[in-house]
Design a protein around this motif. Structure first.
Motif, PDB file in Angstrom:
ATOM      1  N   VAL A 149      -7.907  -2.813  -7.693  1.00 46.17           N
ATOM      2  CA  VAL A 149      -8.720  -1.931  -6.841  1.00 46.17           C
ATOM      3  C   VAL A 149      -9.599  -2.766  -5.912  1.00 46.17           C
ATOM      4  O   VAL A 149      -9.688  -2.504  -4.702  1.00 46.17           O
ATOM      5  N   ILE A 150     -10.231  -3.785  -6.461  1.00 46.14           N
ATOM      6  CA  ILE A 150     -11.107  -4.656  -5.665  1.00 46.14           C
ATOM      7  C   ILE A 150     -10.313  -5.332  -4.549  1.00 46.14           C
ATOM      8  O   ILE A 150     -10.765  -5.410  -3.397  1.00 46.14           O
ATOM      9  N   GLN A 151      -9.115  -5.811  -4.880  1.00 44.48           N
ATOM     10  CA  GLN A 151      -8.296  -6.515  -3.886  1.00 44.48           C
ATOM     11  C   GLN A 151      -7.894  -5.585  -2.741  1.00 44.48           C
ATOM     12  O   GLN A 151      -7.953  -5.960  -1.568  1.00 44.48           O
ATOM     13  N   GLN A 152      -7.497  -4.343  -3.069  1.00 45.57           N
ATOM     14  CA  GLN A 152      -7.082  -3.402  -2.029  1.00 45.57           C
ATOM     15  C   GLN A 152      -8.250  -3.023  -1.115  1.00 45.57           C
ATOM     16  O   GLN A 152      -8.103  -2.972   0.100  1.00 45.57           O
ATOM     17  N   LEU A 153      -9.414  -2.783  -1.704  1.00 42.21           N
ATOM     18  CA  LEU A 153     -10.567  -2.408  -0.881  1.00 42.21           C
ATOM     19  C   LEU A 153     -11.036  -3.567  -0.013  1.00 42.21           C
ATOM     20  O   LEU A 153     -11.514  -3.366   1.107  1.00 42.21           O
ATOM     21  N   SER A 154     -10.883  -4.790  -0.498  1.00 43.50           N
ATOM     22  CA  SER A 154     -11.318  -5.957   0.278  1.00 43.50           C
ATOM     23  C   SER A 154     -10.517  -6.092   1.562  1.00 43.50           C
ATOM     24  O   SER A 154     -11.016  -6.602   2.569  1.00 43.50           O
ATOM     25  N   LEU A 155      -9.256  -5.638   1.552  1.00 41.14           N
ATOM     26  CA  LEU A 155      -8.418  -5.723   2.747  1.00 41.14           C
ATOM     27  C   LEU A 155      -8.940  -4.827   3.864  1.00 41.14           C
ATOM     28  O   LEU A 155      -8.633  -5.036   5.032  1.00 41.14           O
ATOM     29  N   PHE A 156      -9.727  -3.816   3.501  1.00 38.70           N
ATOM     30  CA  PHE A 156     -10.340  -2.937   4.494  1.00 38.70           C
ATOM     31  C   PHE A 156     -11.784  -3.346   4.778  1.00 38.70           C
ATOM     32  O   PHE A 156     -12.553  -2.593   5.374  1.00 38.70           O
ATOM     33  N   GLY A 157     -12.166  -4.540   4.328  1.00 39.87           N
ATOM     34  CA  GLY A 157     -13.507  -5.041   4.593  1.00 39.87           C
ATOM     35  C   GLY A 157     -14.575  -4.430   3.719  1.00 39.87           C
ATOM     36  O   GLY A 157     -15.761  -4.469   4.069  1.00 39.87           O
ATOM     37  N   LEU A 158     -14.198  -3.858   2.575  1.00 41.50           N
ATOM     38  CA  LEU A 158     -15.158  -3.212   1.680  1.00 41.50           C
ATOM     39  C   LEU A 158     -15.360  -4.051   0.427  1.00 41.50           C
ATOM     40  O   LEU A 158     -14.395  -4.499  -0.198  1.00 41.50           O
ATOM     41  N   GLU A 159     -16.615  -4.243   0.054  1.00 37.68           N
ATOM     42  CA  GLU A 159     -16.934  -5.010  -1.145  1.00 37.68           C
ATOM     43  C   GLU A 159     -17.001  -4.069  -2.343  1.00 37.68           C
ATOM     44  O   GLU A 159     -17.619  -3.007  -2.286  1.00 37.68           O
ATOM     45  N   CYS A 160     -16.356  -4.455  -3.440  1.00 35.67           N
ATOM     46  CA  CYS A 160     -16.349  -3.641  -4.651  1.00 35.67           C
ATOM     47  C   CYS A 160     -16.749  -4.504  -5.842  1.00 35.67           C
ATOM     48  O   CYS A 160     -16.222  -5.609  -6.008  1.00 35.67           O
TER      49      CYS A 160
END
Length: 418
Positions: A21-32
Motif C-alpha cells: 500500500v505504501i509503495q503504491q501511494l508513493s508513486l502518486f506522491g503521497l506519504e503513508c
C-alpha cells in the motif's frame, strides 16, 4: 517555511500488505505511515492530524477494531477508510456507526483511493482567486487590495487602464475589478475592448465606482460588465461577490477547457496555452520545451480488456501529470491516449529528465484488468525545444517526430528532437 504535507496513516498488522500500500501511494506522491499497534497510531494522530486513516480489516496487535474506530473518530475529524473483502450490509452499517466513513475493497485499489483523495483535496484546498484591480486611486486600490488579500485572494493592481489587455494576457486574472472613471479612458470603454478578445470574453468584470445613477450603471453593464459595486461598500460584501463570481467562472471555464475523463486541458485549450507560452518565450528570450506522450500499445489494452480498463489507465497517467504539475494548466490531453506538456523556462534536457521520471513512475503503477490480472503499461515520449523563429506548429511537429523516434527504438523511452 511551509508545513510538511499531511501523511496517510495505515493501521495494519500485515507488514507485507502495508508495504505494498505504501509503495503504491508513493508513486502518486503521497506519504503513508503504517502502524501495527493501535496505541502507536492514536499517539501519531494526537501529535499530527493525518490526511486520512486507512484501517485494514485484519486489525492490529493490541486492540479490537470496534474499540479503535471510535477512538480515531474522536481524536480527529478526518476520513476513516476501511479496507476489506466484500461484507454484508449490516457489517458496514455497524462499522460506519463506529466511525468508518468510507470502504475500499481488497485487493487494495490505489486508483479508487486516489480518486477520493483528489476530490477531498480539491474541496479542502481551493486555489486562491486571482483578481486584477484597475483604478487610478491609490486609496481605493489599497483598500480593495487589502480586503481581498485578507479574504485569501491573490491581487494585482494597475493604475493605467491602457496596460490592462497585455496584463490580462500575462496574469490571467479570474476577475477584473474596474474603476468607472479614469484619465485615460472610462471603465466601460475598457470593458468593451476586453470583450472583443475571445480569450478574455468570459472573465468577470465588476465595476467599482462612486457612480450611483442606475441608468449609467446599466449602460456600463451593457458594455461588458457583470456587476456594479459602489465604492466604500461593505468589505464582506466585496469578498462574497468576488468569491461567488470567481467560483462561477471556474466552473464554466472547467466545463469549456477541461477534458471530462482526465480533467486536464482539452486539445483546443492546450494549443491555446502553447501559443501563449511560445509568444512569451520569444518576447522574453527564455527557453521553452514541449513534450508529446503516447501510451504504448494502448489499442491492444482496449481491444483485450475493454474501454473501462483503458479509461482507468488514462486516468492513472492523468493523475501523475496533475500531481507533477499542480494546477495542470500546462498539461493537456492531446487526443485519445496522447498527452502533452508545456515546459516554460525549461531546457530540453531538464524537460526530458522530468518526463523520464514520470515514465518510470507510470511504469511502476500496479495496473490491473477487470478480473484483477496484472498489466504492464508504459509510455513513450518525445521532447523538443523552441528554436529561434519557430512557430507552435513546428514545435509540435518536432516533438511528434521525437516521439516516433522513441517508438521506433523500442518504446518505453523518451526521444529528443534533433
Amino acid at each position: 517555511m511551509d508545513a510538511a504535507p499531511a501523511s496517510i496513516y495505515l493501521l495494519c498488522r500485515n507488514a507485507a500488505y502495508a508495504g505494498s500500500v505504501i509503495q503504491q501511494l508513493s508513486l502518486f506522491g503521497l506519504e503513508c505511515q503504517a502502524f501495527a499497534r493501535a496505541s502507536a497510531l492514536l499517539a501519531a494522530i494526537h501529535g499530527k492530524a493525518p490526511l486520512m486513516v486507512l484501517v485494514d480489516e485484519a486489525g492490529c496487535d493490541d486492540m479490537a477494531l470496534p474499540q479503535v474506530l471510535p477512538m480515531i473518530a474522536r481524536l480527529q475529524d478526518v476520513p476513516l477508510v476501511y479496507l476489506s473483502l466484500p461484507m454484508a450490509a449490516q457489517e458496514q452499517i455497524e462499522l460506519a456507526r463506529a466511525g468508518a466513513t468510507d470502504f475500499l475493497p481488497k485487493p487494495f485499489d490505489s486508483h479508487r483511493l486516489i480518486d477520493q483523495i483528489d476530490r477531498m483535496l480539491e474541496a479542502q484546498s481551493p486555489q486562491p482567486a486571482r483578481v486584477l484591480i484597475v483604478d487610478d486611486s491609490e486609496m481605493l486600490t489599497h483598500w480593495a487590495s487589502n480586503v481581498l488579500t485578507m479574504g485569501g485572494m491573490r491581487v494585482r493592481s494597475v493604475k493605467n487602464p491602457l496596460k490592462v489587455p497585455q496584463l490580462v494576457a500575462l496574469e490571467k486574472p479570474e476577475l477584473i475589478l474596474l474603476d468607472m472613471y479614469m484619465p485615460e479612458c472610462t471603465g466601460d470603454e475598457l470593458a468593451r475592448v476586453l470583450r472583443q478578445n475571445p480569450a478574455f470574453d468570459g472573465i468577470p468584470i465588476v465595476f467599482l465606482s462612486s457612480e450611483t445613477q442606475r441608468g449609467r450603471q446599466l449602460s456600463a453593464r451593457r458594455m461588458g460588465g457583470d456587476d456594479f459595486l459602489v465604492k466604500n461598500n461593505d468589505p464582506d460584501e466585496l469578498i462574497d461577490i468576488v468569491t461567488m463570481m470567481v467560483d462561477r467562472y471556474r466552473r464554466l471555464r472547467e466545463l469549456m477547457s477541461r477534458d471530462s475523463l482526465t480533467r486536464l486541458l482539452n486539445h483546443t485549450h492546450l494549443i491555446e496555452r502553447l501559443l501563449q507560452e511560445v509568444a512569451r518565450a520569444h518576447e522574453t528570450v527564455r527557453p521553452l520545451a514541449f513534450a508529446m506522450i503516447d501510451i504504448d500499445h494502448f489499442k491492444s489494452v482496449n481491444d483485450r480488456y475493454g474501454h473501462a480498463v483503458g479509461d482507468r489507465v488514462i486516468k492513472s497517467l492523468a493523475r501523475l501529470l496533475r500531481q507533477a504539475f499542480p494546477g495542470a494548466d500546462l498539461v493537456g490531453r492531446y487526443g485519445g491516449e496522447e498527452f502533452s506538456i508545456v515546459f516554460p523556462d525549461t531546457s530540453l534536457l531538464r524537460a526530458a529528465q522530468q518526463v523520464d521520471e514520470l515514465r518510470q513512475r507510470f511504469g511502476d503503477l500496479c495496473q490491473t484488468s477487470g478480473s484483477g490480472e496484472p498489466l504492464t503499461i508504459s509510455f513513450s515520449a518525445g521532447v523538443a525545444q523552441l528554436g529561434n523563429g519557430m512557430h507552435a506548429e513546428q514545435l509540435i511537429e518536432s516533438a511528434d517526430a521525437a516521439l516516433y523516434q522513441a517508438k521506433a527504438a523500442g518504446r518505453n523511452q523518451v526521444g529528443l528532437a534533433r
